[in-house]
Design an enzyme around this catalytic site. Structure first.
Site, PDB file in Angstrom:
ATOM      1  N   GLY A 188       0.834  -1.210   0.000  1.00  0.00           N
ATOM      2  CA  GLY A 188       0.000   0.000   0.000  1.00  0.00           C
ATOM      3  C   GLY A 188       0.861   1.249   0.000  1.00  0.00           C
ATOM      4  N   GLN A 189       0.230   2.398  -0.002  1.00  0.00           N
ATOM      5  CA  GLN A 189       0.967   3.666  -0.074  1.00  0.00           C
ATOM      6  C   GLN A 189       1.957   3.821   1.086  1.00  0.00           C
ATOM      7  OE1 GLN A 189      -1.162   7.326  -1.637  1.00  0.00           O
ATOM      8  NE2 GLN A 189      -2.897   6.157  -0.889  1.00  0.00           N
ATOM      9  N   LEU A 198      -6.904 -10.460   6.695  1.00  0.00           N
ATOM     10  CA  LEU A 198      -7.340  -9.589   7.785  1.00  0.00           C
ATOM     11  C   LEU A 198      -8.813  -9.719   8.108  1.00  0.00           C
ATOM     12  CD1 LEU A 198      -5.266  -6.412   6.929  1.00  0.00           C
ATOM     13  CD2 LEU A 198      -4.840  -8.049   8.754  1.00  0.00           C
ATOM     14  N   ALA A 244      -5.566  -1.531   5.707  1.00  0.00           N
ATOM     15  CA  ALA A 244      -6.877  -0.956   6.021  1.00  0.00           C
ATOM     16  C   ALA A 244      -7.831  -1.206   4.868  1.00  0.00           C
ATOM     17  CB  ALA A 244      -6.774   0.543   6.285  1.00  0.00           C
ATOM     18  N   THR A 280      -9.987   0.804   2.794  1.00  0.00           N
ATOM     19  CA  THR A 280      -9.991   2.249   2.567  1.00  0.00           C
ATOM     20  C   THR A 280     -11.011   2.731   1.540  1.00  0.00           C
ATOM     21  OG1 THR A 280      -8.223   2.003   0.936  1.00  0.00           O
ATOM     22  CG2 THR A 280      -7.560   2.493   3.207  1.00  0.00           C
ATOM     23  N   TYR A 315      -2.335   2.742  11.934  1.00  0.00           N
ATOM     24  CA  TYR A 315      -2.672   4.017  11.297  1.00  0.00           C
ATOM     25  C   TYR A 315      -4.191   4.195  11.242  1.00  0.00           C
ATOM     26  CZ  TYR A 315       2.215   3.927  10.044  1.00  0.00           C
ATOM     27  OH  TYR A 315       3.580   3.875  10.115  1.00  0.00           O
ATOM     28  N   TYR A 334     -16.984   3.881   7.054  1.00  0.00           N
ATOM     29  CA  TYR A 334     -15.526   3.825   7.087  1.00  0.00           C
ATOM     30  C   TYR A 334     -14.984   4.417   8.387  1.00  0.00           C
ATOM     31  CZ  TYR A 334     -10.693   5.163   6.127  1.00  0.00           C
ATOM     32  OH  TYR A 334      -9.338   5.351   6.219  1.00  0.00           O
ATOM     33  N   LYS A 390     -12.928   2.491  11.478  1.00  0.00           N
ATOM     34  CA  LYS A 390     -11.597   2.910  11.917  1.00  0.00           C
ATOM     35  C   LYS A 390     -11.610   3.270  13.402  1.00  0.00           C
ATOM     36  CE  LYS A 390      -8.327   3.302   9.824  1.00  0.00           C
ATOM     37  NZ  LYS A 390      -7.234   2.306   9.605  1.00  0.00           N
ATOM     38  N   TRP A 414      -5.777  12.639   4.129  1.00  0.00           N
ATOM     39  CA  TRP A 414      -5.512  13.075   2.750  1.00  0.00           C
ATOM     40  C   TRP A 414      -4.182  12.513   2.245  1.00  0.00           C
ATOM     41  CZ3 TRP A 414      -7.504  18.509   1.052  1.00  0.00           C
ATOM     42  CH2 TRP A 414      -8.816  18.704   1.501  1.00  0.00           C
TER      43      TRP A 414
END
Length: 300
Positions: free
Chosen positions: A13-14, A44, A67, A69, A106, A132, A136, A157
């Site tokens: 992921g990012q 997961l 996550a 997302t 995160y 969402y 979280k 962001w």
């Protein structure tokens, strides 16, 4: 600090992709995802799978960069989103506590309703508006209920030079269209995934230093980690496109003209003061980090 055994969940992921590279000086980084590799795999949405991989690897540090997302899709796939974002992190906290390991997780600005007029602190009331954000928040509360050593890093962001994100979408659309209509009444702080990774590693280096390691547990908690400053999606888009060869016309529009299944917070600015005061870490202003990101992208 002595070399640590680090389990990195979701290394593609990012944030995970950046952590896989930035965390190497801390110890042996063991990347695990849904795809089976030499260390196995993790699902997961399956509690037993999460427990099994942690028990098998026995890490000193767990970096959970995974996550669910898909903000809008979460309104339909709420159960799956809760499994990934809510249940799995709590299980990680349970297993980490058994091993006396540190869990880094995160989270997101979506735990807030966006009705504030000043940057949110870690003590401000949470009030997620959609599925969402609720999932979280469930992850945060699950980790806190278990206790042990943990860091919950809320960011917002997030963008980068890999994966799917606003930066890459704007660059693609700039080359495809002559006009872009971008929401101008949502405010936040665009945060480069590389900066999130770098700040995480800096925090870990301090926590495992001789000065902090004996009292490491006292630093457990929630910290906000975003770029400094604030902007709108419209201004962010303009800053991205300013570096493109083709310059489409960028038109500001209100959120009402871009309806989505899940409601977005109108104001997503998070205060980084606690992170700065505790660890002395300051992430540069959003426009400065964007320039650094675009320079890095150009070099690649």
């Amino acid at each position: 600090m002595s070399q640590k055994r680090i389990l990195l969940i979701a290394p593609t992921g990012q944030v995970g992709w950046e952590l896989l590279r930035c965390a190497q000086p801390l110890g042996t980084v063991i990347p695990v995802s849904r795809v089976t590799n030499a260390y196995g795999h993790v699902d997961l949405s399956n509690a037993d799978s999460v427990r099994r991989i942690i028990q098998q690897i026995k890490p000193d540090i767990i970096l959970n960069a995974a996550a669910y997302t898909a903000v809008d899709k979460a309104e339909e796939e709420t159960e799956l989103a809760f499994q990934v974002n809510g249940t799995a992190p709590a299980i990680m906290a349970e297993e980490a506590k058994k091993l006396n390991a540190l869990l880094v997780h995160y989270s997101t600005d979506y735990v807030f309703d966006g009705e504030s007029a000043s940057p949110y602190t870690e003590e401000d009331k949470v009030n997620p508006m959609g599925a969402y954000g609720k999932t979280k928040l469930a992850g945060e509360e699950g980790i806190e209920a278990i206790g042990g050593e943990y860091l919950i890093l809320r960011t917002a962001w997030v963008y980068g030079i890999r994966g799917k994100n606003f930066l890459l979408t704007m660059q693609r659309l700039a080359n495809e269209r002559d006009e872009l209509r971008i929401v101008s009444d949502q405010i936040g702080a665009p945060t480069w995934s590389y900066m999130i990774s770098q700040a995480t590693v800096q925090v870990l280096s301090q926590l495992y230093s001789p000065q902090m390691s004996k009292d490491r547990a006292q630093y457990s908690g929630i910290y906000h980690l975003t770029s400094g400053g604030q902007t709108s999606w419209y201004e962010f888009a303009k800053a991205i496109i300013a570096r493109e060869e083709k310059q489409p016309n960028v038109i500001p529009i209100p959120t009402a003209e871009y309806p989505t299944p899940a409601k977005r917070p109108a104001y997503s600015v998070l205060s980084n003061q606690k992170l700065q005061q505790t660890f002395g870490i300051t992430v540069p202003e959003w426009d400065k980090t964007l320039e650094l990101c675009l320079d890095a992208q150009q070099e690649r």
